[in-house]
Design an enzyme around this catalytic site. Structure first.
Site, PDB file in Angstrom:
ATOM      1  N   ASP A 242       0.745  -0.967  -0.232  1.00 58.92           N
ATOM      2  CA  ASP A 242      -0.154   1.064  -0.062  1.00 58.92           C
ATOM      3  C   ASP A 242       1.293   1.275  -0.199  1.00 58.92           C
ATOM      4  OD1 ASP A 242      -2.569  -0.928   0.219  1.00 58.92           O
ATOM      5  OD2 ASP A 242      -2.370  -1.205   1.879  1.00 58.92           O
ATOM      6  N   ARG A 320     -10.981   7.839  10.867  1.00 64.49           N
ATOM      7  CA  ARG A 320     -12.309   6.934  10.133  1.00 64.49           C
ATOM      8  C   ARG A 320     -12.682   6.733  11.385  1.00 64.49           C
ATOM      9  NH1 ARG A 320     -11.366   3.116   5.554  1.00 64.49           N
ATOM     10  NH2 ARG A 320     -10.771   4.273   3.469  1.00 64.49           N
ATOM     11  N   ALA A 377      -3.979   6.565   0.165  1.00 66.73           N
ATOM     12  CA  ALA A 377      -6.035   7.329  -0.226  1.00 66.73           C
ATOM     13  C   ALA A 377      -6.415   6.478  -0.835  1.00 66.73           C
ATOM     14  CB  ALA A 377      -4.886   7.722  -1.550  1.00 66.73           C
ATOM     15  N   ARG A 380     -11.517   4.322  -3.683  1.00 60.39           N
ATOM     16  CA  ARG A 380     -12.992   4.416  -4.287  1.00 60.39           C
ATOM     17  C   ARG A 380     -13.130   6.462  -4.400  1.00 60.39           C
ATOM     18  NH1 ARG A 380     -16.976   4.664   0.931  1.00 60.39           N
ATOM     19  NH2 ARG A 380     -14.894   2.641   2.272  1.00 60.39           N
TER      20      ARG A 380
END
Length: 466
Positions: A242, A320, A377, A380
């Site tokens: 990632d 989040r 990042a 979506r």
């Protein structure tokens, strides 16, 4: 290592859609075959994509574009080959609900010629039938164009991409033999890498590290390209993880690493993400979410959408967690919840319970979409932009290959990295509905023009054929 240019694939089959006039619709809203428009890369034989596509714009008898759907079965599309009794082509006509249609087709064989018939009540639309003089290659055809510049001209590739120019400017000279020694020594023990070699248009790969399953995406991209165009002999390393890897300063010894995500603190060469490229390669195949399908599933009209900010996902970043807390404190403003816990499982009692997964297309029942980083990042974003909602994008040090082309307050509404102004920005959107809708439509136009399969192919071309 060398850098260069590359492209993708296309595919078709036959589907019929009968034209009809909606009950009660005024005469001015009825499409006229002579006035309606048909255009796009899928009408050209030499533009080879996994799934070929083109557009229809419904225009009425007075010359005005329709801005609402005249009905999903208004236009009928047939694709035939005069030299073949049967064509193995799958066609879908997608109603974009704004007076336009996206026609996509996947081919399962190569044909000498193809005739594309676009019909409205059995009458040819615009310049139909469109004749593609062959050979018209399908995605699986091992039929590479031997000259890269000819292939680029056929594909109408842009002369350059700013992101590629920025990334490659740090690597004016490269020693492939030295990289082959130094990069595995530096990264190969702790990271997952692939060393790719393209020789005589064949792809060879050597893996380093424990978790190398994601090489399937890069393998598929390169094999797709070598079927379409002869690539120059080239060697390069791809990061399968990632996080971008090259953290040295530009004044230090840098190693060129290709990654799916970049950051403000690293020097990796950024490619389109594995998620986006796979969706291009597997459209009308084993993926259900792709840049074309989203365009036919944008939810209710703007005025009928829920004026709440929506988010679903997993717990892959502290912000989040903060977003879910905000949602609980302001449920009339934000609807945010986790569908999976992995990184903060010990906090599940604080931020749970988990909720059921929501179809991505159902996201667009809401006017406001929150895009917040995950481990890097959030991949979506292309699909959120392609919908019919306005995106609230968190400020981030991570970026995908197209982020530098996006402009805040034009394509999305920016939000501070710590989400400290999210409530304020949502209230602004509620108080300025027309402006918010304008931003949503601008983001949608960007995604529809810059993030489709042909653009992905152009970008990869610019990397591997330079």
């Amino acid at each position: 290592m060398s850098a260069g240019r590359y492209s993708c694939l296309l595919l078709p089959l036959c589907v019929s859609v009968l034209a009809h006039r909606q009950p009660g619709a005024p005469a001015a809203s009825v499409p006229a075959a002579d006035n309606s428009l048909v255009w796009g890369p899928g009408l050209e034989a030499n533009i080879v994509l996994p799934v070929r596509f083109f557009y229809i714009q419904a225009v009425d008898g007075s010359g005005k574009n329709l801005t609402t759907s005249p009905g999903e079965k208004t236009f009928e599309v047939k694709i035939v080959s005069p030299s073949e009794p049967f064509t193995r082509i799958w066609i879908q006509v997608l109603d974009r609900q704004d007076g336009s249609f996206l026609v996509r087709y996947r081919m399962y064989a190569t044909y000498t010629d193809l005739h594309i018939h676009v019909l409205l009540q059995d009458k040819h639309v615009a310049k139909s039938p469109f004749i593609l003089k062959g050979p018209v290659y399908h995605e699986g055809c091992l039929c590479p164009q031997p000259v890269g510049s000819v292939w680029e001209a056929h594909m109408r590739c842009p002369q350059s991409f700013a992101q590629i120019d920025r990334d490659l400017s740090l690597y004016t000279t490269v020693d492939p033999d030295l990289n082959a020694q130094e990069i595995p020594q530096r990264f190969g023990q702790r990271q997952s890498l692939c060393h790719y070699t393209v020789k005589d248009n064949k792809v060879y790969v050597k893996t380093f590290g424990e978790h190398v399953g994601f090489r399937i995406f890069m393998d598929a991209i390169l094999l797709s390209l070598t079927r379409k165009v002869r690539l120059p002999d080239v060697e390069f390393f791809v990061n399968l993880g990632d996080w971008p890897l090259e953290k040295r300063k530009p004044t230090e010894k840098l190693h060129p690493i290709f990654s799916w995500c970049g950051s403000n603190n690293t020097r990796d060469i950024v490619m389109p993400t594995y998620d986006l490229t796979e969706s291009v390669l597997e459209t009308m195949g084993r993926v259900s979410l792709d840049m074309m399908s989203v365009q036919a599933n944008t939810g209710p009209p703007w005025a009928e959408k829920n004026a709440t900010a929506f988010w679903r996902g997993r717990d892959s970043r502290q912000e989040r967690l903060e977003l879910v807390k905000l949602s609980r404190a302001h449920p009339d403003v934000i609807d945010a919840a986790f569908t999976n816990f992995f990184f903060f499982k010990h906090d599940e009692s604080l931020y749970g319970p988990l909720v059921k997964h929501v179809s991505f297309f159902d996201f667009f029942k809401y006017k406001y979409q929150i895009n917040i980083d995950g481990t890097v990042a959030a991949y979506r974003l292309p699909y959120l932009l392609a919908g019919d909602s306005v995106v609230f994008k968190q400020d981030s040090g991570y970026y995908e290959h197209f982020y530098k082309e996006l402009r805040p307050w034009e394509h999305y509404i920016p939000v501070r990295a710590d989400l400290g102004d999210l409530l304020e920005k949502i209230q602004w959107a509620r108080d300025h509905d027309d402006e918010a809708k304008t931003i949503a439509l601008a983001g949608q136009r960007f995604a529809r023009s810059q993030l489709m399969g042909d653009r992905m192919e152009y970008f990869l071309t610019a990397l591997f054929l330079l």
